[in-house]
Write a protein that holds these residues in place. Structure first.
Motif, PDB file in Angstrom:
ATOM      1  N   TRP A  68      23.504  -4.067 -19.531  1.00 43.27           N
ATOM      2  CA  TRP A  68      23.071  -4.294 -18.078  1.00 43.27           C
ATOM      3  C   TRP A  68      24.114  -5.544 -17.666  1.00 43.27           C
ATOM      4  CZ3 TRP A  68      19.505  -2.947 -21.656  1.00 43.27           C
ATOM      5  CH2 TRP A  68      18.806  -1.945 -21.206  1.00 43.27           C
ATOM      6  N   ASN A  69      24.765  -5.588 -16.913  1.00 43.45           N
ATOM      7  CA  ASN A  69      25.625  -6.754 -16.393  1.00 43.45           C
ATOM      8  C   ASN A  69      25.565  -7.084 -15.000  1.00 43.45           C
ATOM      9  OD1 ASN A  69      26.485  -7.299 -19.006  1.00 43.45           O
ATOM     10  ND2 ASN A  69      28.468  -5.738 -18.948  1.00 43.45           N
ATOM     11  N   THR A  70      25.598  -8.416 -14.660  1.00 42.01           N
ATOM     12  CA  THR A  70      25.801  -8.630 -13.319  1.00 42.01           C
ATOM     13  C   THR A  70      26.738  -9.847 -13.353  1.00 42.01           C
ATOM     14  OG1 THR A  70      23.945 -10.198 -13.410  1.00 42.01           O
ATOM     15  CG2 THR A  70      23.678  -8.114 -12.438  1.00 42.01           C
ATOM     16  N   ASN A  71      27.117 -10.564 -12.221  1.00 39.47           N
ATOM     17  CA  ASN A  71      28.238 -11.610 -12.140  1.00 39.47           C
ATOM     18  C   ASN A  71      27.819 -12.664 -13.364  1.00 39.47           C
ATOM     19  OD1 ASN A  71      29.422 -10.504  -9.979  1.00 39.47           O
ATOM     20  ND2 ASN A  71      28.339 -11.535  -8.469  1.00 39.47           N
ATOM     21  N   ASP A  72      26.695 -13.102 -13.340  1.00 35.27           N
ATOM     22  CA  ASP A  72      26.251 -14.291 -14.071  1.00 35.27           C
ATOM     23  C   ASP A  72      25.438 -13.775 -15.560  1.00 35.27           C
ATOM     24  OD1 ASP A  72      24.821 -14.039 -12.358  1.00 35.27           O
ATOM     25  OD2 ASP A  72      24.335 -16.319 -12.060  1.00 35.27           O
ATOM     26  N   HIS A  73      24.846 -12.847 -15.549  1.00 31.35           N
ATOM     27  CA  HIS A  73      23.902 -12.103 -16.635  1.00 31.35           C
ATOM     28  C   HIS A  73      24.802 -10.941 -17.414  1.00 31.35           C
ATOM     29  CE1 HIS A  73      20.852 -14.570 -15.118  1.00 31.35           C
ATOM     30  NE2 HIS A  73      21.173 -14.235 -13.686  1.00 31.35           N
ATOM     31  N   GLN A  74      24.735 -11.081 -18.797  1.00 32.64           N
ATOM     32  CA  GLN A  74      25.144  -9.932 -19.626  1.00 32.64           C
ATOM     33  C   GLN A  74      24.074  -9.718 -20.445  1.00 32.64           C
ATOM     34  OE1 GLN A  74      28.738 -11.270 -21.321  1.00 32.64           O
ATOM     35  NE2 GLN A  74      29.793 -11.205 -19.359  1.00 32.64           N
ATOM     36  N   ARG A  75      23.523  -8.674 -20.493  1.00 27.91           N
ATOM     37  CA  ARG A  75      22.522  -8.181 -21.533  1.00 27.91           C
ATOM     38  C   ARG A  75      22.886  -6.855 -22.145  1.00 27.91           C
ATOM     39  NH1 ARG A  75      17.413 -10.483 -20.335  1.00 27.91           N
ATOM     40  NH2 ARG A  75      17.575 -11.830 -18.545  1.00 27.91           N
ATOM     41  N   ASN A  76      22.634  -6.608 -23.436  1.00 28.42           N
ATOM     42  CA  ASN A  76      22.903  -5.367 -24.221  1.00 28.42           C
ATOM     43  C   ASN A  76      21.982  -5.197 -25.227  1.00 28.42           C
ATOM     44  OD1 ASN A  76      24.683  -6.412 -26.460  1.00 28.42           O
ATOM     45  ND2 ASN A  76      25.809  -7.154 -25.021  1.00 28.42           N
ATOM     46  N   ASN A  77      21.797  -3.806 -25.959  1.00 23.95           N
ATOM     47  CA  ASN A  77      20.968  -3.877 -26.999  1.00 23.95           C
ATOM     48  C   ASN A  77      21.235  -2.545 -27.620  1.00 23.95           C
ATOM     49  OD1 ASN A  77      18.544  -1.700 -26.372  1.00 23.95           O
ATOM     50  ND2 ASN A  77      19.063  -2.608 -24.445  1.00 23.95           N
ATOM     51  N   LEU A  78      21.048  -2.418 -28.940  1.00 25.75           N
ATOM     52  CA  LEU A  78      21.252  -1.140 -29.658  1.00 25.75           C
ATOM     53  C   LEU A  78      20.195  -1.025 -30.828  1.00 25.75           C
ATOM     54  CD1 LEU A  78      23.264   1.188 -30.238  1.00 25.75           C
ATOM     55  CD2 LEU A  78      24.329  -0.074 -31.985  1.00 25.75           C
ATOM     56  N   GLY A  79      19.522  -0.035 -30.636  1.00 29.94           N
ATOM     57  CA  GLY A  79      18.507  -0.005 -31.469  1.00 29.94           C
ATOM     58  C   GLY A  79      18.385   1.554 -32.705  1.00 29.94           C
ATOM     59  N   LEU A  80      17.869   1.646 -33.631  1.00 31.33           N
ATOM     60  CA  LEU A  80      18.195   2.633 -34.510  1.00 31.33           C
ATOM     61  C   LEU A  80      16.481   2.812 -35.224  1.00 31.33           C
ATOM     62  CD1 LEU A  80      19.379   4.906 -36.435  1.00 31.33           C
ATOM     63  CD2 LEU A  80      19.373   2.933 -38.278  1.00 31.33           C
ATOM     64  N   SER A  81      15.971   3.981 -35.142  1.00 28.40           N
ATOM     65  CA  SER A  81      14.641   4.295 -35.471  1.00 28.40           C
ATOM     66  C   SER A  81      14.791   5.658 -36.287  1.00 28.40           C
ATOM     67  CB  SER A  81      14.100   5.025 -34.320  1.00 28.40           C
ATOM     68  OG  SER A  81      12.755   5.403 -34.776  1.00 28.40           O
ATOM     69  N   VAL A  82      14.251   5.492 -37.433  1.00 27.11           N
ATOM     70  CA  VAL A  82      14.243   6.731 -38.540  1.00 27.11           C
ATOM     71  C   VAL A  82      12.749   7.111 -38.481  1.00 27.11           C
ATOM     72  CG1 VAL A  82      14.593   7.243 -40.853  1.00 27.11           C
ATOM     73  CG2 VAL A  82      15.813   5.566 -39.836  1.00 27.11           C
ATOM     74  N   GLN A  83      12.662   8.467 -37.906  1.00 20.79           N
ATOM     75  CA  GLN A  83      11.586   9.325 -37.946  1.00 20.79           C
ATOM     76  C   GLN A  83      10.925  10.199 -38.986  1.00 20.79           C
ATOM     77  OE1 GLN A  83      11.881  10.819 -34.183  1.00 20.79           O
ATOM     78  NE2 GLN A  83      11.759   8.757 -32.974  1.00 20.79           N
TER      79      GLN A  83
END
Length: 160
Positions: A68-83
């Motif tokens: 998620w990015n805007t002009n002055d905000h940058q957000r990112n995430n990456l997750g791993l789940s083992v089921q």
């Protein structure tokens, strides 16, 4: 009032009839429905698009993440789940899961990164021919808060 009661009765009957005709996870060996794409939201499994695949028939991995990015905000995430599948019968799977997700935030030049880790139990239920809803309750260690709390994780998957 009678209209509302009649509509409610008809909807319940339709829902019951559609539930009785749901496909089985194991119904067709020629179409095992192993891999899935979808949406996932959870503090320890990641927020965003997801891809789920089997390592063995009883062990699945799921990757989820978003940007998620805007002009002055940058957000990112990456997750791993083992089921680990505890029980798979009919249209229901019950599993335990361990997960970890990395979150990165850059707001107005200030950068914050942290890891969340979790462990919990969940269910996944077929809601149509290939669509499944996944709900999990995970004890989650939030790296930015240094707390352990019980959080829900939810996913919507389309199997192919």
């Amino acid at each position: 009032m009678k209209k509302i009661t009649l509509i409610t009765v008809v909807l319940v009957m339709l829902a019951t009839a559609s539930v009785a005709q749901l496909p089985d996870w194991n119904a067709d060996d020629n179409d095992p429905m192993l891999e899935a794409i979808g949406l996932h939201t959870g503090y320890s499994g990641g927020f965003g698009l997801s891809y789920k695949f089997p390592v063995k028939w009883w062990l699945y991995c799921q990757l989820a993440g978003g940007i998620w990015n805007t002009n002055d905000h940058q957000r990112n995430n990456l997750g791993l789940s083992v089921q680990y599948v505890l029980r798979q019968e009919g249209e229901m799977k019950i599993f335990i899961a361990g997960s970890a997700a990395h979150f990165h935030h850059k707001d107005n030049g200030v950068t914050k990164s942290h890891w969340n880790k979790g462990f919990g139990v969940g269910v996944e239920r077929l809601m149509g021919q290939r669509t499944a809803v996944q709900v999990e309750l995970a004890f989650t260690h939030r790296g930015n808060k240094d707390t352990i709390m019980l959080f829900p994780q939810v996913g919507l998957n389309f199997y192919f």
